[in-house]
Design a protein around this motif. Structure first.
Motif, PDB file in Angstrom:
ATOM      1  N   VAL A  76    -132.040 -22.911  47.387  1.00 21.69           N
ATOM      2  CA  VAL A  76    -132.019 -21.942  48.483  1.00 21.69           C
ATOM      3  C   VAL A  76    -130.569 -21.684  48.881  1.00 21.69           C
ATOM      4  O   VAL A  76    -129.734 -22.569  48.840  1.00 21.69           O
ATOM      5  CB  VAL A  76    -132.840 -22.423  49.699  1.00 21.69           C
ATOM      6  CG1 VAL A  76    -134.308 -22.487  49.367  1.00 21.69           C
ATOM      7  CG2 VAL A  76    -132.364 -23.760  50.210  1.00 21.69           C
ATOM      8  N   GLY A  77    -130.288 -20.421  49.220  1.00 21.83           N
ATOM      9  CA  GLY A  77    -128.913 -20.069  49.579  1.00 21.83           C
ATOM     10  C   GLY A  77    -127.974 -20.326  48.421  1.00 21.83           C
ATOM     11  O   GLY A  77    -126.908 -20.908  48.595  1.00 21.83           O
ATOM     12  N   CYS A  78    -128.353 -19.865  47.234  1.00 20.33           N
ATOM     13  CA  CYS A  78    -127.624 -20.227  46.008  1.00 20.33           C
ATOM     14  C   CYS A  78    -126.225 -19.647  45.920  1.00 20.33           C
ATOM     15  O   CYS A  78    -125.399 -20.162  45.168  1.00 20.33           O
ATOM     16  CB  CYS A  78    -128.426 -19.828  44.776  1.00 20.33           C
ATOM     17  SG  CYS A  78    -128.523 -18.044  44.502  1.00 20.33           S
ATOM     18  N   GLY A  79    -125.935 -18.578  46.665  1.00 23.23           N
ATOM     19  CA  GLY A  79    -124.607 -17.976  46.536  1.00 23.23           C
ATOM     20  C   GLY A  79    -124.340 -17.570  45.098  1.00 23.23           C
ATOM     21  O   GLY A  79    -125.161 -16.907  44.467  1.00 23.23           O
ATOM     22  N   VAL A  80    -123.213 -18.009  44.554  1.00 23.89           N
ATOM     23  CA  VAL A  80    -122.846 -17.629  43.184  1.00 23.89           C
ATOM     24  C   VAL A  80    -123.514 -18.504  42.130  1.00 23.89           C
ATOM     25  O   VAL A  80    -123.282 -18.337  40.940  1.00 23.89           O
ATOM     26  CB  VAL A  80    -121.311 -17.604  42.992  1.00 23.89           C
ATOM     27  CG1 VAL A  80    -120.674 -16.548  43.891  1.00 23.89           C
ATOM     28  CG2 VAL A  80    -120.700 -18.970  43.242  1.00 23.89           C
ATOM     29  N   GLY A  81    -124.349 -19.456  42.549  1.00 23.43           N
ATOM     30  CA  GLY A  81    -125.214 -20.168  41.619  1.00 23.43           C
ATOM     31  C   GLY A  81    -124.735 -21.482  41.054  1.00 23.43           C
ATOM     32  O   GLY A  81    -125.353 -22.004  40.121  1.00 23.43           O
ATOM     33  N   LEU A  82    -123.692 -22.059  41.608  1.00 25.43           N
ATOM     34  CA  LEU A  82    -123.156 -23.292  41.035  1.00 25.43           C
ATOM     35  C   LEU A  82    -124.193 -24.411  40.988  1.00 25.43           C
ATOM     36  O   LEU A  82    -124.358 -25.071  39.966  1.00 25.43           O
ATOM     37  CB  LEU A  82    -121.918 -23.747  41.813  1.00 25.43           C
ATOM     38  CG  LEU A  82    -121.264 -25.052  41.356  1.00 25.43           C
ATOM     39  CD1 LEU A  82    -120.851 -24.978  39.888  1.00 25.43           C
ATOM     40  CD2 LEU A  82    -120.074 -25.385  42.238  1.00 25.43           C
ATOM     41  N   GLY A  83    -124.925 -24.630  42.078  1.00 28.18           N
ATOM     42  CA  GLY A  83    -125.908 -25.714  42.118  1.00 28.18           C
ATOM     43  C   GLY A  83    -127.022 -25.532  41.109  1.00 28.18           C
ATOM     44  O   GLY A  83    -127.398 -26.466  40.393  1.00 28.18           O
ATOM     45  N   GLY A  84    -127.568 -24.331  41.034  1.00 28.19           N
ATOM     46  CA  GLY A  84    -128.648 -24.060  40.090  1.00 28.19           C
ATOM     47  C   GLY A  84    -128.205 -24.188  38.643  1.00 28.19           C
ATOM     48  O   GLY A  84    -128.936 -24.720  37.799  1.00 28.19           O
ATOM     49  N   ILE A  85    -127.013 -23.717  38.355  1.00 26.56           N
ATOM     50  CA  ILE A  85    -126.478 -23.822  36.999  1.00 26.56           C
ATOM     51  C   ILE A  85    -126.256 -25.285  36.644  1.00 26.56           C
ATOM     52  O   ILE A  85    -126.603 -25.740  35.550  1.00 26.56           O
ATOM     53  CB  ILE A  85    -125.192 -22.987  36.854  1.00 26.56           C
ATOM     54  CG1 ILE A  85    -125.545 -21.499  36.939  1.00 26.56           C
ATOM     55  CG2 ILE A  85    -124.466 -23.312  35.553  1.00 26.56           C
ATOM     56  CD1 ILE A  85    -124.360 -20.581  37.115  1.00 26.56           C
ATOM     57  N   ALA A  86    -125.716 -26.044  37.577  1.00 22.65           N
ATOM     58  CA  ALA A  86    -125.511 -27.481  37.348  1.00 22.65           C
ATOM     59  C   ALA A  86    -126.846 -28.182  37.138  1.00 22.65           C
ATOM     60  O   ALA A  86    -126.951 -29.097  36.305  1.00 22.65           O
ATOM     61  CB  ALA A  86    -124.750 -28.108  38.511  1.00 22.65           C
ATOM     62  N   ALA A  87    -127.892 -27.769  37.881  1.00 29.47           N
ATOM     63  CA  ALA A  87    -129.212 -28.376  37.715  1.00 29.47           C
ATOM     64  C   ALA A  87    -129.727 -28.166  36.291  1.00 29.47           C
ATOM     65  O   ALA A  87    -130.258 -29.091  35.664  1.00 29.47           O
ATOM     66  CB  ALA A  87    -130.195 -27.809  38.738  1.00 29.47           C
ATOM     67  N   VAL A  88    -129.551 -26.965  35.757  1.00 27.74           N
ATOM     68  CA  VAL A  88    -129.973 -26.702  34.375  1.00 27.74           C
ATOM     69  C   VAL A  88    -129.150 -27.545  33.406  1.00 27.74           C
ATOM     70  O   VAL A  88    -129.690 -28.176  32.489  1.00 27.74           O
ATOM     71  CB  VAL A  88    -129.862 -25.203  34.023  1.00 27.74           C
ATOM     72  CG1 VAL A  88    -130.064 -24.979  32.535  1.00 27.74           C
ATOM     73  CG2 VAL A  88    -130.872 -24.393  34.821  1.00 27.74           C
ATOM     74  N   LYS A  89    -127.852 -27.589  33.609  1.00 25.51           N
ATOM     75  CA  LYS A  89    -126.979 -28.386  32.738  1.00 25.51           C
ATOM     76  C   LYS A  89    -127.352 -29.867  32.797  1.00 25.51           C
ATOM     77  O   LYS A  89    -127.163 -30.596  31.824  1.00 25.51           O
ATOM     78  CB  LYS A  89    -125.509 -28.203  33.126  1.00 25.51           C
ATOM     79  CG  LYS A  89    -124.972 -26.799  32.921  1.00 25.51           C
ATOM     80  CD  LYS A  89    -124.676 -26.541  31.469  1.00 25.51           C
ATOM     81  CE  LYS A  89    -123.938 -25.221  31.295  1.00 25.51           C
ATOM     82  NZ  LYS A  89    -123.572 -24.979  29.915  1.00 25.51           N
ATOM     83  N   ALA A  90    -127.911 -30.304  33.945  1.00 25.68           N
ATOM     84  CA  ALA A  90    -128.319 -31.701  34.107  1.00 25.68           C
ATOM     85  C   ALA A  90    -129.726 -31.955  33.569  1.00 25.68           C
ATOM     86  O   ALA A  90    -130.209 -33.078  33.615  1.00 25.68           O
ATOM     87  CB  ALA A  90    -128.246 -32.104  35.580  1.00 25.68           C
ATOM     88  N   GLY A  91    -130.386 -30.904  33.071  1.00 28.34           N
ATOM     89  CA  GLY A  91    -131.678 -31.096  32.426  1.00 28.34           C
ATOM     90  C   GLY A  91    -132.885 -30.542  33.143  1.00 28.34           C
ATOM     91  O   GLY A  91    -134.023 -30.806  32.727  1.00 28.34           O
TER      92      GLY A  91
END
Length: 165
Positions: A76-91
């Motif tokens: 939520v409140g992803c902004g430019v998406g760093l957290g979501g992208i990191a989540a994918v990179k983390a599996g």
């Protein structure tokens, strides 16, 4: 564990000067800053940059991948998406990146593409403070993440309601 490519907007020199004044006990009153940056206090444009808390969350996710590995994640409140992208990179198996700011969502989509994770990310315009903006049904998820999203205390009630759904 690797580098991420992030498009983002930086704070202006004037914003940085005001922040520095506050840090040094300057004369800038909070009411004055609310008037000057009223749109920012309401959330306008806040998601256009990478905040330190987003960087911390991304580092946490890639260093502790068990938090999201194999799970579906909503940011939520992803902004430019760093957290979501990191989540994918983390599996993470699937990530929904949500924000009310359409410009931030466009940048998040570009960042997901640039980091080769767009196939596992869905972008969704959503204001968690307004239940009428929520899709029905909401995406099912195992984990909800967010960073620096409660700078405006008025958002807390909506976020609690959103999380309970």
């Amino acid at each position: 564990k690797g580098n991420l490519s992030m498009l983002s907007q930086r704070q202006t020199e004037e914003e940085n000067a005001d922040i520095e004044k506050l840090r040094n006990g300057g004369e800038a009153a909070m009411d004055e800053l609310k008037q000057k940056y009223g749109g920012r206090f309401a959330g306008a444009g806040n998601g256009w940059c990478v905040w330190p808390s987003s960087t911390f969350m991304a580092q946490f996710l890639v260093q502790c991948p068990s938090f999201v590995k194999g799970k579906s994640v909503v940011e939520v409140g992803c902004g430019v998406g760093l957290g979501g992208i990191a989540a994918v990179k983390a599996g993470a198996e699937r990530v929904w990146m949500m924000d009310k700011d359409s410009v931030a969502l466009q940048v998040a989509a570009l960042n997901a593409k640039d980091n080769d994770v767009a196939d596992r990310i869905s972008i969704l315009g959503l204001d968690w403070t307004r239940s009428d903006s929520w899709p029905d049904p909401l995406p099912a998820c195992d984990v909800i993440i967010g960073s620096d999203i409660l700078f405006n205390i008025d958002a807390l009630k909506g976020l609690v309601e959103f999380g309970s759904k």
